[in-house]
Design an enzyme around this catalytic site. Structure first.
Site, mmCIF file in Angstrom:
data_model
loop_
_atom_site.group_PDB
_atom_site.id
_atom_site.type_symbol
_atom_site.label_atom_id
_atom_site.label_comp_id
_atom_site.label_asym_id
_atom_site.label_seq_id
_atom_site.Cartn_x
_atom_site.Cartn_y
_atom_site.Cartn_z
ATOM 1 N N ASN A 1 -4.889 1.831 -1.696
ATOM 2 C CA ASN A 1 -5.316 0.435 -1.883
ATOM 3 C C ASN A 1 -6.073 0.205 -3.185
ATOM 4 O OD1 ASN A 1 -7.741 1.648 -1.271
ATOM 5 N ND2 ASN A 1 -8.460 -0.017 0.021
ATOM 6 N N ASP B 1 -10.146 2.389 2.398
ATOM 7 C CA ASP B 1 -10.415 1.677 3.657
ATOM 8 C C ASP B 1 -11.180 2.541 4.667
ATOM 9 O OD1 ASP B 1 -9.360 -0.800 3.024
ATOM 10 O OD2 ASP B 1 -7.364 -0.363 3.822
ATOM 11 N N LYS C 1 0.819 -1.227 0.000
ATOM 12 C CA LYS C 1 0.000 0.000 0.000
ATOM 13 C C LYS C 1 0.849 1.273 0.000
ATOM 14 C CE LYS C 1 -4.082 -2.110 2.072
ATOM 15 N NZ LYS C 1 -5.077 -2.094 3.150
HETATM 16 P P1 NAP Z 1 -0.669 -4.148 8.993
HETATM 17 O O1 NAP Z 1 -0.429 -2.900 8.239
HETATM 18 O O2 NAP Z 1 0.278 -5.281 8.879
HETATM 19 O O3 NAP Z 1 -0.796 -3.737 10.565
HETATM 20 C C1 NAP Z 1 -0.957 -4.707 11.560
HETATM 21 C C2 NAP Z 1 -1.150 -4.038 12.925
HETATM 22 O O4 NAP Z 1 -1.502 -5.051 13.859
HETATM 23 C C3 NAP Z 1 0.102 -3.354 13.466
HETATM 24 O O5 NAP Z 1 -0.289 -2.228 14.209
HETATM 25 C C4 NAP Z 1 0.704 -4.412 14.367
HETATM 26 O O6 NAP Z 1 1.437 -3.869 15.452
HETATM 27 C C5 NAP Z 1 -0.541 -5.072 14.921
HETATM 28 N N1 NAP Z 1 -0.326 -6.475 15.301
HETATM 29 C C6 NAP Z 1 0.086 -7.475 14.488
HETATM 30 N N2 NAP Z 1 0.154 -8.626 15.179
HETATM 31 C C7 NAP Z 1 -0.212 -8.337 16.452
HETATM 32 C C8 NAP Z 1 -0.324 -9.107 17.641
HETATM 33 N N3 NAP Z 1 -0.047 -10.424 17.658
HETATM 34 N N4 NAP Z 1 -0.727 -8.498 18.787
HETATM 35 C C9 NAP Z 1 -1.001 -7.164 18.775
HETATM 36 N N5 NAP Z 1 -0.907 -6.385 17.689
HETATM 37 C C10 NAP Z 1 -0.522 -6.963 16.535
HETATM 38 O O7 NAP Z 1 -2.108 -4.765 8.621
HETATM 39 P P2 NAP Z 1 -3.411 -3.976 8.087
HETATM 40 O O8 NAP Z 1 -3.362 -3.856 6.619
HETATM 41 O O9 NAP Z 1 -3.599 -2.763 8.904
HETATM 42 O O10 NAP Z 1 -4.543 -5.070 8.403
HETATM 43 C C11 NAP Z 1 -4.907 -5.394 9.728
HETATM 44 C C12 NAP Z 1 -6.069 -6.394 9.718
HETATM 45 O O11 NAP Z 1 -7.213 -5.772 9.152
HETATM 46 C C13 NAP Z 1 -5.798 -7.642 8.855
HETATM 47 O O12 NAP Z 1 -6.369 -8.767 9.498
HETATM 48 C C14 NAP Z 1 -6.540 -7.351 7.568
HETATM 49 O O13 NAP Z 1 -6.969 -8.533 6.901
HETATM 50 C C15 NAP Z 1 -7.737 -6.564 8.107
HETATM 51 N N6 NAP Z 1 -8.332 -5.679 7.093
HETATM 52 C C16 NAP Z 1 -9.664 -5.856 6.823
HETATM 53 C C17 NAP Z 1 -10.267 -5.029 5.911
HETATM 54 C C18 NAP Z 1 -11.723 -5.211 5.621
HETATM 55 O O14 NAP Z 1 -12.183 -4.714 4.593
HETATM 56 N N7 NAP Z 1 -12.490 -5.865 6.481
HETATM 57 C C19 NAP Z 1 -9.532 -4.024 5.250
HETATM 58 C C20 NAP Z 1 -8.175 -3.853 5.560
HETATM 59 C C21 NAP Z 1 -7.581 -4.703 6.497
HETATM 60 P P3 NAP Z 1 3.007 -3.446 15.352
HETATM 61 O O15 NAP Z 1 3.024 -2.023 14.893
HETATM 62 O O16 NAP Z 1 3.500 -3.621 16.724
HETATM 63 O O17 NAP Z 1 3.632 -4.392 14.358
#
Ligand code: NAP
Length: 282
Positions: free
Chosen positions: A88, A103, A67
């Site tokens: 995105n 998003d 992204k």
């Molecule tokens: P990302 O950019 O990789 O960010 C992940 C975030 O989660 C970071 O803040 C990370 O913290 C934290 N994290 C990861 N593992 C963790 C754990 N075990 N315990 C606590 N915090 C943790 O991912 P993203 O794109 O934001 O996506 C996040 C989630 O949202 C995914 O599951 C994705 O599939 C979902 N999503 C859904 C939609 C939808 O349309 N429903 C759209 C977008 C995303 P750190 O900074 O410490 O690494």
């Protein structure tokens, strides 16, 4: 056949083809367009953007980890993508490769269709990654007060400082360990981490039922994770009699914006939702 893709690395998990191909059939464009997953290595993002420029690929969605790279490499950004700093959705307009971020609007629309308006509300965001970033900016633009909690506190700080400066708000940040201190003061809590997702962390949750029981009585709990749709996080909130919103609505609404940009047609929201539910066996 015009090819639309969703790119990521890895990309196996994406459900976007299911909803977009169902939408193309519904609006009678399935003989003209096809939507496919495409695994793209991080170093290949610039050459992928060239494929959009030469019309080998018509448009694309973008997921982890591309992204930011897409934001940095296209010809033109929407106001939304400029503000948020990630993109995105890629589309081609006026001979330029353009990108936007959907998003934030997708999340707000998913809440709105459940009768939830964020204006004037206090919101707890768990996570500070790409999705949290887009949603936190959208909340700032829609007059919600927000607290961002993250595992790596520096990432929450960086996001909140940027939002505060760009949108002139006074959001707060903290460690994910502080969740309990905030649950009785917020109206909405959104899990923007992958915790609870199928695979390694399925069945895990950042908040227990006991913690939800002590939350504000009319707290609304949303999970962005959509695979599985019924996460432990949402199950715990339901056990504490709280209202919940799953990740499906956001997935559909963030995709609907791209569908309109690529095809010029309004996305058939309910057809997309039904296709996803059927795919997930619901
Ligand atoms: P990302 O950019 O990789 O960010 C992940 C975030 O989660 C970071 O803040 C990370 O913290 C934290 N994290 C990861 N593992 C963790 C754990 N075990 N315990 C606590 N915090 C943790 O991912 P993203 O794109 O934001 O996506 C996040 C989630 O949202 C995914 O599951 C994705 O599939 C979902 N999503 C859904 C939609 C939808 O349309 N429903 C759209 C977008 C995303 P750190 O900074 O410490 O690494």
């Amino acid at each position: 056949m015009k090819k639309i893709t969703v790119i990521g690395y890895p990309i196996g998990h994406s459900l976007s083809p299911v909803m977009h191909n169902a939408a193309l059939v519904e609006v009678g464009l399935d003989k003209e367009f096809i939507y496919e997953k495409l695994e793209v290595l991080p170093e290949d993002v610039p050459s992928f953007i060239e494929k959009i420029r030469n019309r080998e690929i018509y448009g694309s969605n973008v997921t982890i980890p591309h992204k930011k790279a897409v934001h940095d490499n296209v010809d033109e950004l929407s106001e939304e993508a400029k503000l948020v700093g990630v993109a995105n959705t890629i589309y081609f307009e006026n001979k330029k490769v353009c990108a936007t971020s959907t998003d934030g609007i997708g999340c707000l629309k998913a809440l709105q269709e459940k009768g939830i308006n964020v204006n004037g509300k206090k919101v707890l965001i768990l996570g500070a990654g790409g999705a949290a970033r887009a949603i936190t900016f959208a909340l700032a633009q829609n007059s919600a007060h927000t607290i961002v909690l993250n595992r790596t506190i520096e990432n929450a700080k960086e996001l909140v400082m940027e939002v505060n400066e760009k949108v002139n708000v006074n959001f707060e940040f903290g460690s994910i360990m502080e969740i309990e201190n905030h649950l009785n003061e917020v109206d909405l809590c959104i899990n923007c981490t992958p915790v609870g997702m199928s695979g390694k962390s399925e069945g895990e949750t950042l908040i227990t039922t006991k913690q939800f029981v002590n939350a504000k009585k009319d707290l609304v709990v949303m999970d962005l994770v959509y695979n599985p749709l019924r996460t432990k996080f949402l199950e715990n909130a339901k056990s504490a009699n709280l209202k919940t919103v799953d990740g499906l609505g956001m997935l559909v609404h963030q995709g609907a914006v791209g569908f309109k940009l690529w095809t010029g047609k309004d996305a058939p929201i309910e057809v997309m939702r039904s296709a996803l539910k059927e795919h997930l066996g619901l």
